[in-house]
Design an enzyme around this catalytic site. Structure first.
Site, PDB file in Angstrom:
ATOM      1  N   SER A 195       0.645  -1.092  -0.019  1.00 42.81           N
ATOM      2  CA  SER A 195       0.201   0.060   0.061  1.00 42.81           C
ATOM      3  C   SER A 195       0.824   1.221  -0.077  1.00 42.81           C
ATOM      4  O   SER A 195       2.000   1.156   0.511  1.00 42.81           O
ATOM      5  CB  SER A 195      -0.704  -0.115   1.417  1.00 42.81           C
TER       6      SER A 195
ATOM      7  N   TYR B 279      -4.270  -0.269  10.084  1.00 35.36           N
ATOM      8  CA  TYR B 279      -3.741  -0.813   8.450  1.00 35.36           C
ATOM      9  C   TYR B 279      -2.575  -0.355   8.137  1.00 35.36           C
ATOM     10  O   TYR B 279      -1.740  -1.402   7.637  1.00 35.36           O
ATOM     11  CB  TYR B 279      -5.181   0.236   7.508  1.00 35.36           C
TER      12      TYR B 279
END
Ligand code: ZN
Length: 657
Positions: free
Chosen positions: A541, A554
């Site tokens: 990510s 996250y």
């Protein structure tokens, strides 16, 4: 065997060519008559040529078509006169024949006519049907097979001793037909090969085929050789994925390229492989010349690949010397493997090839068992089988074959494969020739693709027991693991650290970090056995290099996976496994982003949806497909010398740059 002829259905196929299509499909529906492109049919028609003259044509099945799905375009129009003149030549090599068959077409765009075209032309009926029926082969492939078929069919057929398909067979058939045919003759028996029937209507030729095959079936039944004993159900196997992957590595080395090894787990395959006489009955040869190319001369019994290789090399040397031609040996890898514990395993350069071998060998088992019950299975002599395997036409086909797909024979595992980036990765890998196993908690994964090179497994990756079971299933399906795409992950609702609940933190870590650790650990021994080295791609990510406020769990989970992969790259380089990461950002065509969420986020930033979607340096939209294509390329030769790299796919992000 029952006729499938149906008047209402038949009426939907007008004209002679239409009727030809209809009954060809009826033959194709029965796998005990024809399998995977086997068998062929024809119809003789008269048409006006470009000069307005009437001309007799043979519309014969073209190569690349399957009888079950054939259409009018699958029949190649050959000039009859040319075929009949060819049949009278004293000699013609198979390559010359192939050239003549192509040259006598009235439509240059038609497919290559069947190598049995000349034989169709010399037979008298307007409609000619040809199958490689299991029942007949079970009878011809026994000692005394000829007497048996003479007893069954007497003067209704002409008997042709075995000759390799092609010009020699057509000539011999023409000669014997002229000598032996009488008023009751309706067909030909080709020993160790198949059956021809002919008539003036499509229905007539088809129903004669059914009638003659039924006579063969009844003969087997009368001699207690038709009903086969029901095989015992297969008991739950012990885990064997590492043994299977090791076996695949050896087979791939014999093949000279990664192989698919499919463990069938069928009751009939197990029962056959466990027979005490399996070595004796399976080693004589394939049932018909049609099966030779796909299944190789004989199956491998047991797991000793080296012994199979050396036996194949000896067979090649002996037969090539007798053939008296200069030939290059084909790969010495088996296509069928019979193991008392694994049962029937089939091998192919692709999953499709392995699936074809599977169908053929299941029929071969039935044929061998029936012939054995009838008095003893007897295949063709090795030299005859060799002549088909090393046929000029087959060698030419091999030379003409294009380069295989980049991941042909390789097996990929994608997590979170039912939607979004995972689903796109499945497509990118299939497109490059890999066989793909998709894992997902969503049951829709099992129906994602209906094709032999995809297998979906429902799996909760956070379960320590579910993952090994899924890997076991994947390896039995295709033989091992070469490429691993770690994609599954969750993106929880935003929360500042001060308000972040422990339960949510743990949930995110369990899915995004722990499950990937487990996957890497469990897949490592399999990746180590990948013939061309293992490759792992992690879908990371943008949050790894540029975390965002409110996304603590996250961002931390993705950063931890990133670090895990870097350590793995250091540890596993010696095992020829390379691992790389991709950092996507703002990929909106996933299940996560509904139009409503997208609109509300855009509004939050005071942007239109379009401007929000392309809010990056390049002002471009990043799609799941963009990420998947990069992931696939990272497994390919372009990145062969790269490990532990991190590549953004985000349209350029000023915080990352
Ligand atoms: Zn044939």
């Amino acid at each position: 065997m029952k006729s499938l002829w149906n008047e209402t259905e038949a009426a939907q196929y007008p004209g002679d060519l239409g009727q030809r299509v209809y009954t060809s499909r009826l033959l194709g529906r029965d796998a005990s008559l024809v399998l995977h492109g086997g068998g062929n049919t024809s119809v003789k028609l008269r048409e006006k040529n470009i000069f307005g003259e009437e001309e007799d044509l043979l519309y014969v099945k073209g190569s690349g078509w399957d009888l079950e799905t054939i259409e009018a375009a699958g029949f190649s129009p050959c000039r009859m006169n040319h075929l009949l003149r060819l049949a009278k030549l004293p000699e013609l090599t198979d390559l010359q024949m192939a050239n003549e068959l192509k040259g006598c077409l009235t439509n240059s765009g038609a497919p290559m006519p069947s190598v049995e075209a000349i034989l169709h032309a010399i037979l008298p009926g307007k409609f000619v049907d040809h199958t490689h029926t299991d029942a007949l082969i079970s009878i011809t492939n026994t000692a005394g097979g000829l007497q048996r078929v003479q007893e069954i069919f007497s003067d209704r057929v002409v008997f042709i001793p075995y000759v390799m398909p092609g010009f020699k067979l057509a000539r011999l058939a023409a000669e014997l037909y002229a000598k032996q045919a009488g008023p009751r003759t309706v067909g030909l028996v080709l020993m160790n090969h198949g059956l021809f029937t002919f008539a003036d209507t499509a229905k007539g030729a088809y129903e004669l085929m059914i009638e003659l095959v039924t006579l063969a079936e009844n003969y087997l039944a009368k001699h207690r050789a038709w009903e086969l004993a029901t095989p015992a159900p297969v008991s739950a196997p012990r885990p064997a994925r590492l043994e299977i992957a090791a076996l695949r590595k050896e087979i791939s080395s014999a093949l000279g390229a990664p192989a698919i090894v499919a463990v069938q787990g069928t009751a009939s395959g197990h029962a056959f492989a466990a027979r005490p006489d399996v070595a004796q009955i399976s080693q004589q040869g394939p049932a018909t010349p049609d099966h030779v190319i796909r299944t190789k001369r004989i199956p491998q019994v047991g797991r000793d690949v080296a012994a199979f290789r050396s036996a194949y090399e000896q067979y090649f040397k002996a037969c090539a010397a007798t053939a008296g031609r200069k030939l290059v040996m084909l790969d010495p890898a088996p296509r069928v493997l019979l193991d008392p514990e694994l049962g029937l395993c089939t091998i192919g350069r692709t999953a499709k090839e392995a699936a074809i071998s599977t169908d053929i060998y299941h029929h071969t088992i039935d044929i061998i068992l029936r012939a054995t019950a009838l008095g003893g299975w007897k295949a063709l002599p090795a030299q005859d089988i060799f002549d088909v395997e090393y046929w000029d036409l087959e060698q030419a086909k091999l030379r003409a074959a294009g380069k295989p797909a980049v991941f042909a024979g390789e097996i990929a595992l994608v997590t979170g494969a039912a939607s979004g980036i995972g689903k796109a990765c499945v497509e990118s890998l299939l497109k490059r020739g890999a066989a793909v196993v998709g894992l997902d908690v969503n049951p829709a994964i099992t129906k994602l693709h209906k094709r032999p090179d995809f297998h979906g497994i429902v799996c909760d990756l956070t379960s320590e027991s579910a993952l090994p079971a899924a890997l076991e299933e994947a390896v039995r399906k295709f033989g091992g693991l070469d490429l691993l795409i770690l994609n599954a992950g969750i993106f929880p609702p935003g929360a500042p650290i001060a308000d972040l609940k422990s339960a949510l933190w743990h949930k995110v870590m369990t899915v995004n970090l722990d499950a990937n650790f487990l996957l890497l650990r469990e897949c490592h021994p399999l990746l180590k056995l990948a013939p061309n080295g293992g490759r792992v791609v992690v879908i990371g990510s943008k949050n790894v290099p540029a975390p965002g406020p409110g996304a603590a769990a996250y961002s931390a989970s993705k950063a931890a996976v990133n670090q895990l992969v870097r350590v793995a790259a250091l540890e596993w380089g010696k095992d020829r496994i390379r691992l790389n990461s991709i950092h996507p950002n703002m990929v909106f065509d996933t299940a996560l982003w509904t139009p409503e969420i997208l609109a509300s986020r855009a509004q939050h930033y005071g942007l239109t949806v379009e401007a929000y979607k392309t809010n990056n340096v390049l002002k471009t939209e990043v799609t799941s497909r963009d990420v998947a294509e990069l992931a696939a390329e990272m497994c390919g030769p372009l990145f062969a010398k790269t490990t532990a790299a991190q590549v953004p796919v985000d349209g350029g992000n000023d915080r990352v740059i």
